[in-house]
Design a protein around this motif. Structure first.
Motif, PDB file in Angstrom:
ATOM      1  N   THR A 118       0.837  -1.199   0.000  1.00  0.00           N
ATOM      2  CA  THR A 118       0.000   0.000   0.000  1.00  0.00           C
ATOM      3  C   THR A 118       0.871   1.247   0.000  1.00  0.00           C
ATOM      4  O   THR A 118       0.602   2.205  -0.732  1.00  0.00           O
ATOM      5  CB  THR A 118      -0.928  -0.016   1.234  1.00  0.00           C
ATOM      6  OG1 THR A 118      -1.708  -1.208   1.184  1.00  0.00           O
ATOM      7  CG2 THR A 118      -1.832   1.190   1.247  1.00  0.00           C
ATOM      8  N   ARG A 158       2.342   1.734  -3.376  1.00  0.00           N
ATOM      9  CA  ARG A 158       1.337   2.192  -4.341  1.00  0.00           C
ATOM     10  C   ARG A 158       1.152   3.705  -4.225  1.00  0.00           C
ATOM     11  O   ARG A 158       1.043   4.409  -5.228  1.00  0.00           O
ATOM     12  CB  ARG A 158       0.009   1.482  -4.081  1.00  0.00           C
ATOM     13  CG  ARG A 158      -1.059   1.863  -5.078  1.00  0.00           C
ATOM     14  CD  ARG A 158      -2.420   1.608  -4.526  1.00  0.00           C
ATOM     15  NE  ARG A 158      -2.728   0.204  -4.324  1.00  0.00           N
ATOM     16  CZ  ARG A 158      -3.174  -0.609  -5.282  1.00  0.00           C
ATOM     17  NH1 ARG A 158      -3.333  -0.159  -6.502  1.00  0.00           N
ATOM     18  NH2 ARG A 158      -3.465  -1.854  -5.018  1.00  0.00           N
ATOM     19  N   ILE A 159       1.153   4.195  -2.992  1.00  0.00           N
ATOM     20  CA  ILE A 159       0.999   5.644  -2.799  1.00  0.00           C
ATOM     21  C   ILE A 159       2.240   6.361  -3.337  1.00  0.00           C
ATOM     22  O   ILE A 159       2.140   7.396  -4.001  1.00  0.00           O
ATOM     23  CB  ILE A 159       0.728   5.958  -1.312  1.00  0.00           C
ATOM     24  CG1 ILE A 159      -0.605   5.334  -0.902  1.00  0.00           C
ATOM     25  CG2 ILE A 159       0.717   7.460  -1.071  1.00  0.00           C
ATOM     26  CD1 ILE A 159      -0.862   5.320   0.581  1.00  0.00           C
ATOM     27  N   TYR A 199       4.085   5.298  -5.756  1.00  0.00           N
ATOM     28  CA  TYR A 199       3.920   5.217  -7.212  1.00  0.00           C
ATOM     29  C   TYR A 199       3.025   6.349  -7.704  1.00  0.00           C
ATOM     30  O   TYR A 199       3.341   7.040  -8.675  1.00  0.00           O
ATOM     31  CB  TYR A 199       3.317   3.856  -7.559  1.00  0.00           C
ATOM     32  CG  TYR A 199       2.868   3.671  -8.985  1.00  0.00           C
ATOM     33  CD1 TYR A 199       3.725   3.113  -9.939  1.00  0.00           C
ATOM     34  CD2 TYR A 199       1.580   4.015  -9.386  1.00  0.00           C
ATOM     35  CE1 TYR A 199       3.307   2.924 -11.243  1.00  0.00           C
ATOM     36  CE2 TYR A 199       1.154   3.832 -10.691  1.00  0.00           C
ATOM     37  CZ  TYR A 199       2.024   3.287 -11.620  1.00  0.00           C
ATOM     38  OH  TYR A 199       1.609   3.100 -12.914  1.00  0.00           O
ATOM     39  N   SER A 200       1.909   6.557  -7.013  1.00  0.00           N
ATOM     40  CA  SER A 200       0.956   7.575  -7.455  1.00  0.00           C
ATOM     41  C   SER A 200       1.536   8.981  -7.335  1.00  0.00           C
ATOM     42  O   SER A 200       1.221   9.851  -8.146  1.00  0.00           O
ATOM     43  CB  SER A 200      -0.336   7.489  -6.636  1.00  0.00           C
ATOM     44  OG  SER A 200      -0.916   6.223  -6.823  1.00  0.00           O
ATOM     45  N   LEU A 209       3.888   9.287 -10.186  1.00  0.00           N
ATOM     46  CA  LEU A 209       3.088   9.390 -11.407  1.00  0.00           C
ATOM     47  C   LEU A 209       2.505  10.795 -11.578  1.00  0.00           C
ATOM     48  O   LEU A 209       2.277  11.246 -12.698  1.00  0.00           O
ATOM     49  CB  LEU A 209       1.953   8.357 -11.346  1.00  0.00           C
ATOM     50  CG  LEU A 209       1.003   8.255 -12.540  1.00  0.00           C
ATOM     51  CD1 LEU A 209       1.747   7.734 -13.760  1.00  0.00           C
ATOM     52  CD2 LEU A 209      -0.170   7.333 -12.214  1.00  0.00           C
ATOM     53  N   SER A 210       2.300  11.495 -10.458  1.00  0.00           N
ATOM     54  CA  SER A 210       1.632  12.794 -10.520  1.00  0.00           C
ATOM     55  C   SER A 210       2.558  13.916 -10.974  1.00  0.00           C
ATOM     56  O   SER A 210       2.095  15.029 -11.215  1.00  0.00           O
ATOM     57  CB  SER A 210       1.045  13.146  -9.145  1.00  0.00           C
ATOM     58  OG  SER A 210       2.075  13.507  -8.250  1.00  0.00           O
ATOM     59  N   GLU A 243       3.809  -0.593 -15.290  1.00  0.00           N
ATOM     60  CA  GLU A 243       2.703  -0.104 -14.466  1.00  0.00           C
ATOM     61  C   GLU A 243       2.725  -0.780 -13.109  1.00  0.00           C
ATOM     62  O   GLU A 243       3.186  -1.910 -12.974  1.00  0.00           O
ATOM     63  CB  GLU A 243       1.387  -0.467 -15.156  1.00  0.00           C
ATOM     64  CG  GLU A 243       0.814   0.619 -16.010  1.00  0.00           C
ATOM     65  CD  GLU A 243      -0.491   0.138 -16.602  1.00  0.00           C
ATOM     66  OE1 GLU A 243      -1.523   0.232 -15.929  1.00  0.00           O
ATOM     67  OE2 GLU A 243      -0.471  -0.373 -17.744  1.00  0.00           O
ATOM     68  N   PRO A 246       1.933  -3.040 -10.031  1.00  0.00           N
ATOM     69  CA  PRO A 246       3.088  -2.953  -9.139  1.00  0.00           C
ATOM     70  C   PRO A 246       4.425  -3.100  -9.859  1.00  0.00           C
ATOM     71  O   PRO A 246       5.457  -2.897  -9.223  1.00  0.00           O
ATOM     72  CB  PRO A 246       2.876  -4.124  -8.179  1.00  0.00           C
ATOM     73  CG  PRO A 246       1.993  -5.075  -8.887  1.00  0.00           C
ATOM     74  CD  PRO A 246       1.236  -4.322  -9.920  1.00  0.00           C
ATOM     75  N   PRO A 289      -2.998  -6.455  -4.738  1.00  0.00           N
ATOM     76  CA  PRO A 289      -3.286  -5.095  -5.203  1.00  0.00           C
ATOM     77  C   PRO A 289      -4.758  -4.740  -5.166  1.00  0.00           C
ATOM     78  O   PRO A 289      -5.105  -3.568  -5.295  1.00  0.00           O
ATOM     79  CB  PRO A 289      -2.737  -5.063  -6.632  1.00  0.00           C
ATOM     80  CG  PRO A 289      -2.328  -6.439  -6.968  1.00  0.00           C
ATOM     81  CD  PRO A 289      -2.346  -7.291  -5.737  1.00  0.00           C
ATOM     82  N   ALA A 290      -5.646  -5.720  -4.994  1.00  0.00           N
ATOM     83  CA  ALA A 290      -7.067  -5.393  -4.980  1.00  0.00           C
ATOM     84  C   ALA A 290      -7.589  -5.201  -3.564  1.00  0.00           C
ATOM     85  O   ALA A 290      -8.755  -4.925  -3.362  1.00  0.00           O
ATOM     86  CB  ALA A 290      -7.864  -6.500  -5.673  1.00  0.00           C
ATOM     87  N   GLU A 291      -6.713  -5.388  -2.571  1.00  0.00           N
ATOM     88  CA  GLU A 291      -7.162  -5.280  -1.180  1.00  0.00           C
ATOM     89  C   GLU A 291      -6.351  -4.222  -0.453  1.00  0.00           C
ATOM     90  O   GLU A 291      -5.238  -3.887  -0.845  1.00  0.00           O
ATOM     91  CB  GLU A 291      -6.991  -6.617  -0.454  1.00  0.00           C
ATOM     92  CG  GLU A 291      -7.842  -7.737  -1.018  1.00  0.00           C
ATOM     93  CD  GLU A 291      -9.335  -7.441  -0.955  1.00  0.00           C
ATOM     94  OE1 GLU A 291      -9.762  -6.737  -0.021  1.00  0.00           O
ATOM     95  OE2 GLU A 291     -10.064  -7.896  -1.856  1.00  0.00           O
ATOM     96  N   VAL A 292      -6.922  -3.714   0.630  1.00  0.00           N
ATOM     97  CA  VAL A 292      -6.180  -2.819   1.505  1.00  0.00           C
ATOM     98  C   VAL A 292      -6.811  -2.982   2.877  1.00  0.00           C
ATOM     99  O   VAL A 292      -8.019  -3.197   3.002  1.00  0.00           O
ATOM    100  CB  VAL A 292      -6.248  -1.356   1.021  1.00  0.00           C
ATOM    101  CG1 VAL A 292      -7.652  -0.832   1.065  1.00  0.00           C
ATOM    102  CG2 VAL A 292      -5.323  -0.470   1.831  1.00  0.00           C
ATOM    103  N   ASP A 310       1.823  11.382   5.054  1.00  0.00           N
ATOM    104  CA  ASP A 310       0.557  10.678   4.974  1.00  0.00           C
ATOM    105  C   ASP A 310      -0.573  11.600   5.450  1.00  0.00           C
ATOM    106  O   ASP A 310      -1.635  11.666   4.830  1.00  0.00           O
ATOM    107  CB  ASP A 310       0.629   9.410   5.828  1.00  0.00           C
ATOM    108  CG  ASP A 310      -0.521   8.469   5.542  1.00  0.00           C
ATOM    109  OD1 ASP A 310      -0.892   8.332   4.361  1.00  0.00           O
ATOM    110  OD2 ASP A 310      -1.056   7.882   6.500  1.00  0.00           O
ATOM    111  N   PRO A 331      -2.162  14.448  -5.668  1.00  0.00           N
ATOM    112  CA  PRO A 331      -1.068  13.954  -4.804  1.00  0.00           C
ATOM    113  C   PRO A 331       0.246  14.688  -5.000  1.00  0.00           C
ATOM    114  O   PRO A 331       1.128  14.629  -4.141  1.00  0.00           O
ATOM    115  CB  PRO A 331      -0.920  12.486  -5.219  1.00  0.00           C
ATOM    116  CG  PRO A 331      -2.203  12.131  -5.852  1.00  0.00           C
ATOM    117  CD  PRO A 331      -2.719  13.380  -6.500  1.00  0.00           C
TER     118      PRO A 331
END
Lengths: 482, 294
Positions: free
Chosen positions: A170, A173-174, A176-177, A180-181, A197, A199, A292-295, A309, A330
């Protein structure tokens, strides 16, 4: 050296080295080095010790950790995970926790040491800030310190992102975002970092090299620079009897200071070992392998990422859109905020010199109360990042106290500006009152003032004047007074 | 170490020294005992808590012993030392400048060679940048597309297709396009709301089936799975940064940092009565990037 004592084996060895390197002069200087003693001067030492412990425990972990995203199945002794599909990284992290002797305690000491590493750095930096130890001639070492702080925070994040559990995934992923921003290059940036892309196939292998080689090497080198500069410039000291801008009053390194320092190293390690054995940290077997589909609810990063955070949570839903392009939300809390934060930290010594007009050398430390504006700004800064840090746990606070998430975050948005202002005002008033009640260095004001004047006029005479005016002749031992 | 005098006066020096010595002896002895016990624990198979405690005693014993030793038996007392000046004297600066400039002039006498050297190093630097390109593929359509096409069956994590009746009212299930189950960019939430007449724009009701609506599960803020559904308020919550999306209103964000609604997936039924997509998402899913709308 008066009468040569009979040559022992160690003396012969020392002589052998000296014949080839001529080390006696420097070694003598090192042993006779004088360090001012104050409890707050130990904080940086604690960071150094934490780093040593990180390296030692980290090396042990590398023998068992497999930084690979290849699919594999756990077959170790932890029942609940047996037969579960996972990456080799997560599997080997489980194995080194459950099936490698002393693996878990080493992993937990490593993690606790990382928390302490950044924590002691932050407190050390606060000490340097509030006492004005960053002023000329120490601006360079301040900037080296800020760099070390950035590297430590980054490497901590890289480290706990390696294990590929649900929480670390998780966090990645943040990250990464946020990457990406970044305008214009964001999409390329993540593709080159993650190998595609999220992960991505490569991120753990790459972070591993960064975490165990690149960043630690730079940290080690910069610690060397930090300490070399410290030795060259000599430590600052608080004002007191016999202490002046032109001298340094303290204990010699050999033997007392060295013994105390080494003792402190062992004590630090002991505390970390006790924590590593008794206080569970980062129980990845509870989080499970990254999906990747859960948190999981209440995902919190390690403490030193908390402010980022919190900022990610507090920012209103703003983004910039123009000409069919956009700067996603972000980017502001994730890239602009840390950028501005660390830029201001780097620049602080120069900003302060510009505002106060004080560009002279300082080796005597300020008491925070004697610099009410600086102290107030420091307190406001701590309050600002403290609110961000707490906002990072806003969801937990909301469930703990049964208040709606919306109310908690609205309150934090207000507090983010009100609390720094209010605490700065209180700090300023407190400083004023304290300073009035207890005026600045009452001791050898004459020494300090003369020496200050000496620096201001022409730095070269300062030592002589201090020597003449001071009650104690230089080079003479005086009794400890604290 | 008895030849070094402690700082205290003569009378109380002896008992203090004796007490101090006892502390140091106890600390070092405890450390040794703990270290041996640690070895035994390790030998017998290891136990994390015991290892931590014994390691702490063993290290702490050395630490306490050394500090007490230093405080009681090593010379204390402050030394005053001259600080000296950081900056070099003008003569030193002058001689450095002279030494450096001599060499500098010698080098600059061959201006062309110097420029060529700069050019060569620069060209090498530029060439050395190219291998960075090997680190990852060109960011392509992957950011814009997922595996959903017209007629793609929606599959649960265990690979089963979904019929409308499988979803209870107020229920949520995560699905992927058939053949792409588990793929990180396409987890999609199927939500069945209790009263389909509540759907308002920007929800596209023609893309819903029997009160079931499909939204991308990836938050439009930082891409966390929007995993919490409050069925009473019909809200989807992201646990990462508390962005909140209104299911009956096109999953538009009503709280938190997310700026965009969760993209809606066009739903339909196939001949067998299974839920399918009738096309891909009409916009990129997940977190934003600069050319998202291109």
């Amino acid at each position: 050296m008066n009468q040569p004592r009979p040559a022992t084996r160690s003396r012969r060895l020392a002589r052998w080295v000296d014949d080839r390197l001529g080390t006696a002069y420097l070694a003598t200087k090192a042993l006779r080095k004088v360090f001012p003693d104050h409890w707050s001067f130990m904080l940086g030492e604690l960071s150094l010790y934490s780093f040593v412990i990180l390296v030692v425990t980290g090396v042990y972990l590398t023998f068992f950790f497999d930084p690979s995203q290849a699919e594999s199945t756990y077959r170790g002794s932890y029942e609940a995970m047996r037969g579960v599909e996972m990456t080799a990284a997560y599997r080997s992290a489980l194995e080194l926790s459950f099936d490698v002797r002393a693996g878990l305690v080493m992993r937990q000491i490593h993690h606790w040491a990382a928390l302490l590493f950044v924590a002691t750095m932050a407190v050390h930096m606060a000490r340097v800030f509030f006492t004005g130890a960053f002023r000329r001639p120490r601006e360079i070492n301040w900037m080296v310190g800020v760099t070390l702080l950035i590297l430590a925070v980054f490497n901590g994040f890289a480290g706990y992102s390696l294990l590929d559990d649900q929480l670390s995934g998780t966090g990645l992923r943040i990250g990464y975002s946020i990457a990406l921003s970044v305008p214009l290059v964001g999409t390329w940036l993540v593709s080159l970092l993650f190998g595609g892309e999220f992960p991505g196939p490569d991120i753990i292998e790459r972070l591993y090299v960064i975490h165990i080689l690149l960043v630690p090497a730079v940290i080690a080198a910069l610690i060397g620079v930090h300490m070399a500069i410290l030795l060259r410039q000599k430590h600052t000291q608080f004002a007191g009897p016999g202490r002046a801008e032109g001298n340094v009053v303290g204990e010699r390194v050999w033997p007392t200071y060295a013994a105390k320092g080494l003792g402190l190293f062992f004590l630090t390690t002991a505390v970390l070992a006790a924590l590593g054995g008794l206080a569970q940290i980062n129980p990845i077997w509870i989080y499970g392998p990254f999906d990747p589909a859960e948190v999981s609810a209440a995902s919190q990063p390690d403490w030193y990422m908390g402010w980022l955070d919190g900022a990610m949570r507090l920012i209103p839903p703003w983004e910039v859109r123009a000409f069919g392009y956009e700067v996603p939300n972000p980017f502001f809390p994730g890239a602009v905020l840390p950028g501005v934060t660390f830029a201001l930290l780097y620049l602080w010594p120069f900003l302060e010199a510009r505002f106060t007009g004080d560009r002279s050398e300082h080796h005597l430390l300020d008491r925070p109360r004697d610099r009410p504006v600086r102290t107030a700004m420091g307190v406001a800064t701590i309050a600002f990042y403290g609110v961000l840090f707490l906002a990072g746990g806003g969801d937990v606070l909301s469930t703990t106290f049964g208040v709606s998430v919306n109310a908690v975050f609205q309150a934090f948005r207000v507090l983010l500006f009100v609390l720094p202002a209010a605490s700065a005002w209180v700090a300023y008033r407190l400083c004023r009152d304290l300073a009035q009640r207890d005026p600045a260095p009452a001791d050898d004001g004459s020494v300090a003032m003369t020496a200050l004047a000496g620096v201001a006029e022409d730095g070269r005479d300062q030592d002589d004047r201090a020597g003449h005016d001071g009650p104690e002749a230089q080079g003479q031992a005086v009794g400890k007074h604290h | 170490m008895d030849d070094i005098e402690p700082a205290a006066t003569e009378e109380d020096a002896a008992p203090r020294a004796a007490a101090g010595e006892r502390v140091v002896i106890a600390a070092f002895t405890a450390s040794m005992a703990a270290a041996l016990a640690l070895a035994v624990v390790y030998w017998r198979g290891g136990q994390a808590q015991l290892e931590g405690v014994l390691l702490a005693i063993s290290l702490g014993g050395i630490g306490v012993g050394m500090v007490v030793w230093a405080k009681r038996f090593l010379p204390s007392g402050e030394i005053t030392e001259e600080r000296g000046r950081m900056a070099s004297t003008d003569d030193e600066v002058a001689s450095f400048t002279h030494a450096f400039e001599q060499g500098e002039q010698a080098i600059q006498r061959r201006a062309l060679l110097l420029k060529l050297l700069g050019g060569a190093v620069g060209a090498l630097g530029v060439a050395a940048l190219f291998p960075i390109r090997s680190l990852g593929p060109r960011p392509g359509r992957g950011l814009f597309d997922t595996g959903f096409r017209n007629g793609t069956r929606l599959m649960t994590v265990d690979g089963r297709s979904v019929r409308p009746e499988d979803l209870s009212v107020g229920g949520v299930v995560t699905v992927w396009p058939e053949g792409h189950v588990g793929e990180p960019d396409s987890p999609t939430l199927l939500v069945r709301v209790d009263r389909p007449e509540l759907f308002r724009r920007p929800t596209r009701t023609q893309w819903t089936v029997e009160g079931i609506v499909a939204y991308s599960k990836l938050c439009t803020h930082t891409g966390c799975p929007v995993g919490l559904y409050q069925s009473r308020e019909r809200l989807l919550l992201c646990p990462c940064h508390q962005s909140t999306f209104d299911v009956v209103e096109g999953a538009k964000p009503i709280f938190g940092p997310a700026t965009r609604p969760l993209p809606q997936l066009p739903l339909g039924l196939n001949q067998a009565g299974e839920l399918v997509s009738t096309g891909d998402y009409r916009e990129p899913i997940g977190p934003g990037f600069w050319n998202r709308r291109r």
